[in-house]
Design a protein around this motif. Structure first.
Motif, PDB file in Angstrom:
ATOM      1  N   GLY A 218       2.467   6.611   4.408  1.00 53.36           N
ATOM      2  CA  GLY A 218       2.602   5.184   4.144  1.00 53.36           C
ATOM      3  C   GLY A 218       3.723   4.527   4.911  1.00 53.36           C
ATOM      4  N   TYR A 219       4.811   5.244   5.130  1.00 51.48           N
ATOM      5  CA  TYR A 219       5.929   4.639   5.855  1.00 51.48           C
ATOM      6  C   TYR A 219       5.586   4.408   7.321  1.00 51.48           C
ATOM      7  CZ  TYR A 219       6.928   9.519   7.050  1.00 51.48           C
ATOM      8  OH  TYR A 219       6.823  10.804   7.476  1.00 51.48           O
ATOM      9  N   PHE A 220       4.590   5.112   7.845  1.00 52.67           N
ATOM     10  CA  PHE A 220       4.157   4.866   9.221  1.00 52.67           C
ATOM     11  C   PHE A 220       3.513   3.487   9.345  1.00 52.67           C
ATOM     12  CE2 PHE A 220       1.084   5.212  12.703  1.00 52.67           C
ATOM     13  CZ  PHE A 220       1.939   5.573  13.727  1.00 52.67           C
ATOM     14  N   SER A 221       2.711   3.100   8.369  1.00 52.99           N
ATOM     15  CA  SER A 221       2.090   1.769   8.414  1.00 52.99           C
ATOM     16  C   SER A 221       3.140   0.676   8.237  1.00 52.99           C
ATOM     17  CB  SER A 221       0.984   1.644   7.366  1.00 52.99           C
ATOM     18  OG  SER A 221       1.520   1.768   6.076  1.00 52.99           O
ATOM     19  N   VAL A 222       4.185   0.947   7.452  1.00 50.02           N
ATOM     20  CA  VAL A 222       5.275  -0.022   7.307  1.00 50.02           C
ATOM     21  C   VAL A 222       6.020  -0.162   8.630  1.00 50.02           C
ATOM     22  CG1 VAL A 222       7.452  -0.515   6.127  1.00 50.02           C
ATOM     23  CG2 VAL A 222       5.527   0.370   4.838  1.00 50.02           C
ATOM     24  N   GLY A 223       6.232   0.940   9.307  1.00 52.04           N
ATOM     25  CA  GLY A 223       6.888   0.893  10.617  1.00 52.04           C
ATOM     26  C   GLY A 223       6.071   0.135  11.645  1.00 52.04           C
ATOM     27  N   MET A 224       4.759   0.338  11.635  1.00 55.68           N
ATOM     28  CA  MET A 224       3.890  -0.402  12.558  1.00 55.68           C
ATOM     29  C   MET A 224       3.918  -1.890  12.252  1.00 55.68           C
ATOM     30  SD  MET A 224       2.328   1.186  14.981  1.00 55.68           S
ATOM     31  CE  MET A 224       0.925   0.159  15.284  1.00 55.68           C
ATOM     32  N   ALA A 225       3.917  -2.245  10.983  1.00 53.75           N
ATOM     33  CA  ALA A 225       3.964  -3.659  10.607  1.00 53.75           C
ATOM     34  C   ALA A 225       5.296  -4.274  11.008  1.00 53.75           C
ATOM     35  CB  ALA A 225       3.730  -3.805   9.108  1.00 53.75           C
ATOM     36  N   PHE A 226       6.373  -3.519  10.871  1.00 52.81           N
ATOM     37  CA  PHE A 226       7.681  -4.029  11.288  1.00 52.81           C
ATOM     38  C   PHE A 226       7.718  -4.214  12.807  1.00 52.81           C
ATOM     39  CE2 PHE A 226      12.200  -3.423  12.387  1.00 52.81           C
ATOM     40  CZ  PHE A 226      12.715  -4.512  11.700  1.00 52.81           C
ATOM     41  N   MET A 227       7.119  -3.296  13.540  1.00 52.72           N
ATOM     42  CA  MET A 227       7.051  -3.436  14.998  1.00 52.72           C
ATOM     43  C   MET A 227       6.201  -4.650  15.388  1.00 52.72           C
ATOM     44  SD  MET A 227       8.954  -1.294  16.453  1.00 52.72           S
ATOM     45  CE  MET A 227       8.380  -1.425  18.115  1.00 52.72           C
ATOM     46  N   SER A 228       5.170  -4.947  14.612  1.00 54.54           N
ATOM     47  CA  SER A 228       4.369  -6.135  14.915  1.00 54.54           C
ATOM     48  C   SER A 228       5.191  -7.405  14.708  1.00 54.54           C
ATOM     49  CB  SER A 228       3.098  -6.167  14.066  1.00 54.54           C
ATOM     50  OG  SER A 228       3.381  -6.484  12.727  1.00 54.54           O
ATOM     51  N   LEU A 229       6.062  -7.404  13.708  1.00 53.19           N
ATOM     52  CA  LEU A 229       6.955  -8.553  13.523  1.00 53.19           C
ATOM     53  C   LEU A 229       7.931  -8.682  14.689  1.00 53.19           C
ATOM     54  CD1 LEU A 229       7.856  -8.495   9.731  1.00 53.19           C
ATOM     55  CD2 LEU A 229       6.505 -10.184  10.961  1.00 53.19           C
ATOM     56  N   ILE A 230       8.444  -7.568  15.166  1.00 50.13           N
ATOM     57  CA  ILE A 230       9.360  -7.603  16.309  1.00 50.13           C
ATOM     58  C   ILE A 230       8.650  -8.162  17.535  1.00 50.13           C
ATOM     59  CG2 ILE A 230      10.631  -6.141  17.928  1.00 50.13           C
ATOM     60  CD1 ILE A 230      11.388  -4.397  15.542  1.00 50.13           C
TER      61      ILE A 230
ATOM     62  N   SER B 124       0.832  -1.215   0.000  1.00 52.32           N
ATOM     63  CA  SER B 124       0.000   0.000   0.000  1.00 52.32           C
ATOM     64  C   SER B 124       0.862   1.258   0.000  1.00 52.32           C
ATOM     65  CB  SER B 124      -0.944  -0.002   1.196  1.00 52.32           C
ATOM     66  OG  SER B 124      -0.221   0.103   2.393  1.00 52.32           O
ATOM     67  N   TRP B 125       2.052   1.206   0.612  1.00 53.54           N
ATOM     68  CA  TRP B 125       2.951   2.362   0.610  1.00 53.54           C
ATOM     69  C   TRP B 125       3.478   2.631  -0.799  1.00 53.54           C
ATOM     70  CZ3 TRP B 125       8.648   2.272   2.391  1.00 53.54           C
ATOM     71  CH2 TRP B 125       9.161   3.570   2.425  1.00 53.54           C
ATOM     72  N   LEU B 126       3.871   1.553  -1.496  1.00 48.62           N
ATOM     73  CA  LEU B 126       4.392   1.725  -2.851  1.00 48.62           C
ATOM     74  C   LEU B 126       3.306   2.087  -3.852  1.00 48.62           C
ATOM     75  CD1 LEU B 126       6.966  -1.203  -3.008  1.00 48.62           C
ATOM     76  CD2 LEU B 126       7.413   1.221  -2.671  1.00 48.62           C
ATOM     77  N   GLY B 127       2.061   1.760  -3.546  1.00 44.22           N
ATOM     78  CA  GLY B 127       0.961   2.051  -4.455  1.00 44.22           C
ATOM     79  C   GLY B 127       0.249   3.358  -4.175  1.00 44.22           C
ATOM     80  N   GLU B 128       0.816   4.180  -3.303  1.00 46.37           N
ATOM     81  CA  GLU B 128       0.170   5.456  -2.990  1.00 46.37           C
ATOM     82  C   GLU B 128       0.233   6.402  -4.187  1.00 46.37           C
ATOM     83  OE1 GLU B 128       0.577   6.540   1.710  1.00 46.37           O
ATOM     84  OE2 GLU B 128       2.224   7.037   0.386  1.00 46.37           O
ATOM     85  N   SER B 129      -0.860   7.125  -4.386  1.00 44.41           N
ATOM     86  CA  SER B 129      -0.865   8.151  -5.415  1.00 44.41           C
ATOM     87  C   SER B 129      -0.743   9.518  -4.736  1.00 44.41           C
ATOM     88  CB  SER B 129      -2.153   8.076  -6.234  1.00 44.41           C
ATOM     89  OG  SER B 129      -3.263   8.373  -5.416  1.00 44.41           O
ATOM     90  N   GLU B 130      -0.595  10.553  -5.533  1.00 46.47           N
ATOM     91  CA  GLU B 130      -0.478  11.902  -4.970  1.00 46.47           C
ATOM     92  C   GLU B 130      -1.767  12.318  -4.257  1.00 46.47           C
ATOM     93  OE1 GLU B 130       2.129  13.914  -4.760  1.00 46.47           O
ATOM     94  OE2 GLU B 130       3.360  12.337  -5.652  1.00 46.47           O
ATOM     95  N   ASP B 131      -2.919  11.920  -4.812  1.00 41.02           N
ATOM     96  CA  ASP B 131      -4.194  12.262  -4.176  1.00 41.02           C
ATOM     97  C   ASP B 131      -4.365  11.544  -2.851  1.00 41.02           C
ATOM     98  OD1 ASP B 131      -4.786  13.870  -6.336  1.00 41.02           O
ATOM     99  OD2 ASP B 131      -5.880  12.273  -7.388  1.00 41.02           O
ATOM    100  N   SER B 132      -3.963  10.288  -2.798  1.00 37.97           N
ATOM    101  CA  SER B 132      -4.104   9.551  -1.544  1.00 37.97           C
ATOM    102  C   SER B 132      -3.116  10.053  -0.497  1.00 37.97           C
ATOM    103  CB  SER B 132      -3.916   8.056  -1.772  1.00 37.97           C
ATOM    104  OG  SER B 132      -2.599   7.782  -2.175  1.00 37.97           O
ATOM    105  N   LYS B 133      -1.965  10.569  -0.917  1.00 37.86           N
ATOM    106  CA  LYS B 133      -1.021  11.153   0.038  1.00 37.86           C
ATOM    107  C   LYS B 133      -1.597  12.406   0.668  1.00 37.86           C
ATOM    108  CE  LYS B 133       3.297   9.559  -2.008  1.00 37.86           C
ATOM    109  NZ  LYS B 133       4.537   9.959  -2.666  1.00 37.86           N
ATOM    110  N   LYS B 134      -2.316  13.189  -0.131  1.00 37.10           N
ATOM    111  CA  LYS B 134      -2.899  14.431   0.386  1.00 37.10           C
ATOM    112  C   LYS B 134      -4.071  14.160   1.320  1.00 37.10           C
ATOM    113  CE  LYS B 134      -1.588  17.107  -3.651  1.00 37.10           C
ATOM    114  NZ  LYS B 134      -2.064  17.788  -4.856  1.00 37.10           N
TER     115      LYS B 134
END
Length: 115
Positions: A75-87, A59-69
């Motif tokens: 998107g990198y926050f959700s990746v960080g949360m997912a990495f913390m869940s793995l930890i 989902s982070w790599l598939g973000e568009s400019e409209d979805s970022k706004k």
């Protein structure tokens, strides 16, 4: 009988106009990317953690400019949360729980002392 007269006036007719959209109603992909890591943490399930990690990167790599706004979190926050869940799910391998930690609570009576 009273005659039925049509009281409608053609000059007062207002044509139907479709209401304007209220923006994006919600991005399901970002919702899932933020809730899957929490589910992995609560259930301590490694498979859900890996699925959350892969899904959040996707989902982070598939973000568009409209979805970022319109997005409230980047998107990198959700990746960080997912990495913390793995930890969190792999933490018992590296830091195993203390023996007797799950058997009883701290308020239980101590075991009897042998004579």
């Amino acid at each position: 009988m009273a005659s039925k007269k049509d009281m409608r006036r053609p000059d007062l007719i207002i044509p139907y106009q479709e209401p304007a959209a209220k923006g994006e109603t919600g991005d399901l992909q970002s919702t899932i990317a933020s809730t899957l890591p929490m589910a992995a943490i609560f259930m301590r399930n490694r498979y859900v953690g890996w699925a959350a990690f892969v899904f959040s990167i996707q989902s982070w790599l598939g973000e568009s400019e409209d979805s970022k706004k319109s997005s409230s979190t980047p998107g990198y926050f959700s990746v960080g949360m997912a990495f913390m869940s793995l930890i969190v799910t792999y933490l018992p391998i590296f830091l195993p729980p203390q023996p007797g930690y799950l058997r009883g609570s701290a308020t239980d009576a101590p075991p009897p002392v042998p004579a």
